[in-house]
Scaffold this motif. Structure first.
Motif, PDB file in Angstrom:
ATOM      1  N   VAL A  60       0.801  -1.236   0.031  1.00 48.83           N
ATOM      2  CA  VAL A  60       0.101   0.060   0.180  1.00 48.83           C
ATOM      3  C   VAL A  60       0.690   1.274   0.076  1.00 48.83           C
ATOM      4  O   VAL A  60       2.022   1.317   0.741  1.00 48.83           O
ATOM      5  CB  VAL A  60      -0.914  -0.203   1.259  1.00 48.83           C
ATOM      6  CG1 VAL A  60      -1.819   1.183   1.282  1.00 48.83           C
ATOM      7  CG2 VAL A  60      -1.565  -1.189   1.324  1.00 48.83           C
ATOM      8  N   ASN A  61       0.361   2.313  -0.678  1.00 47.04           N
ATOM      9  CA  ASN A  61       1.073   3.602  -0.950  1.00 47.04           C
ATOM     10  C   ASN A  61       1.435   4.166   0.525  1.00 47.04           C
ATOM     11  O   ASN A  61       0.762   4.244   1.283  1.00 47.04           O
ATOM     12  CB  ASN A  61       0.233   4.438  -1.521  1.00 47.04           C
ATOM     13  CG  ASN A  61       0.863   5.946  -1.941  1.00 47.04           C
ATOM     14  OD1 ASN A  61       1.959   6.060  -1.429  1.00 47.04           O
ATOM     15  ND2 ASN A  61       0.335   6.663  -2.989  1.00 47.04           N
ATOM     16  N   ALA A  62       2.762   4.483   0.740  1.00 47.96           N
ATOM     17  CA  ALA A  62       3.271   4.934   1.773  1.00 47.96           C
ATOM     18  C   ALA A  62       2.836   6.489   2.494  1.00 47.96           C
ATOM     19  O   ALA A  62       3.047   6.782   3.375  1.00 47.96           O
ATOM     20  CB  ALA A  62       4.844   4.762   2.113  1.00 47.96           C
ATOM     21  N   ASP A 104      -3.101   7.353   7.286  1.00 50.03           N
ATOM     22  CA  ASP A 104      -3.435   6.081   7.890  1.00 50.03           C
ATOM     23  C   ASP A 104      -4.826   5.515   7.556  1.00 50.03           C
ATOM     24  O   ASP A 104      -5.047   4.223   7.466  1.00 50.03           O
ATOM     25  CB  ASP A 104      -3.166   6.198   9.464  1.00 50.03           C
ATOM     26  CG  ASP A 104      -1.718   6.532   9.815  1.00 50.03           C
ATOM     27  OD1 ASP A 104      -0.885   5.926   8.704  1.00 50.03           O
ATOM     28  OD2 ASP A 104      -1.485   6.779  10.921  1.00 50.03           O
ATOM     29  N   ARG A 115      -5.162   4.113   4.304  1.00 45.40           N
ATOM     30  CA  ARG A 115      -4.341   2.908   4.118  1.00 45.40           C
ATOM     31  C   ARG A 115      -4.997   1.665   4.516  1.00 45.40           C
ATOM     32  O   ARG A 115      -5.242   0.773   4.118  1.00 45.40           O
ATOM     33  CB  ARG A 115      -2.967   3.113   4.869  1.00 45.40           C
ATOM     34  CG  ARG A 115      -1.919   1.924   4.798  1.00 45.40           C
ATOM     35  CD  ARG A 115      -0.773   2.199   5.224  1.00 45.40           C
ATOM     36  NE  ARG A 115      -0.712   1.941   6.763  1.00 45.40           N
ATOM     37  CZ  ARG A 115      -0.354   3.198   7.462  1.00 45.40           C
ATOM     38  NH1 ARG A 115       0.063   4.136   6.831  1.00 45.40           N
ATOM     39  NH2 ARG A 115      -0.406   3.026   8.701  1.00 45.40           N
ATOM     40  N   THR A 116      -5.718   1.903   5.697  1.00 43.11           N
ATOM     41  CA  THR A 116      -6.640   0.891   6.436  1.00 43.11           C
ATOM     42  C   THR A 116      -7.593   0.715   5.525  1.00 43.11           C
ATOM     43  O   THR A 116      -8.227  -0.484   5.491  1.00 43.11           O
ATOM     44  CB  THR A 116      -7.074   1.511   7.811  1.00 43.11           C
ATOM     45  OG1 THR A 116      -6.054   1.774   8.723  1.00 43.11           O
ATOM     46  CG2 THR A 116      -7.940   0.525   8.443  1.00 43.11           C
ATOM     47  N   LYS A 146       5.958  -0.350   7.437  1.00 42.33           N
ATOM     48  CA  LYS A 146       6.731   0.204   6.157  1.00 42.33           C
ATOM     49  C   LYS A 146       8.177  -0.362   5.743  1.00 42.33           C
ATOM     50  O   LYS A 146       8.735  -0.203   6.759  1.00 42.33           O
ATOM     51  CB  LYS A 146       6.956   1.807   6.584  1.00 42.33           C
ATOM     52  CG  LYS A 146       7.254   2.739   5.361  1.00 42.33           C
ATOM     53  CD  LYS A 146       7.488   4.084   6.088  1.00 42.33           C
ATOM     54  CE  LYS A 146       6.726   5.125   5.671  1.00 42.33           C
ATOM     55  NZ  LYS A 146       6.844   6.586   5.814  1.00 42.33           N
ATOM     56  N   GLY A 152      -4.806   3.146  -3.523  1.00 39.32           N
ATOM     57  CA  GLY A 152      -3.743   3.062  -2.682  1.00 39.32           C
ATOM     58  C   GLY A 152      -2.861   1.652  -2.778  1.00 39.32           C
ATOM     59  O   GLY A 152      -1.902   1.477  -2.121  1.00 39.32           O
TER      60      GLY A 152
END
Length: 96
Positions: A10-12, A16, A19-20, A45, A84
């Motif tokens: 997933v894209n850093a 948050d 991402r979740t 990460k 993402g």
């Protein structure tokens, strides 16, 4: 039922919550096509092996699940377009 593992990067650079949401969407896809999630492993990460879309880092998730043999093709079609997710790999796990 066959055992599978979905590895998702997933894209850093996203928040948050986003991402979740991306990981939850992947889990929902597995369940939608009859899969039963057995384990979710978050590695956090990590540095990517090579640059993808001008990014050097990503969050790694490994989702193990049981599903029928027709499910992986349907899951891959939809994970490909989840916002993402920059890379994914769905593999069949060895029985041993």
């Amino acid at each position: 039922m066959t055992k599978y593992e979905l590895a998702v990067i997933v894209n850093a650079k996203i928040e948050d919550d986003a991402r979740t949401a991306a990981v939850d969407k992947c889990k929902a896809l597995i369940e939608r096509f009859g899969g039963q999630i057995t384990n979710v492993d978050e590695w956090g990460k990590k540095k990517l092996a090579y640059e993808i879309n001008k990014m050097n880092e990503g969050f790694y998730y490994f989702i193990q699940f049981d599903a029928e043999t027709t499910a992986p093709a349907d899951i891959e079609k939809r994970v490909r377009i989840v916002d993402g997710v920059i890379r994914y790999l769905l593999v069949k796990q060895d029985e041993a």
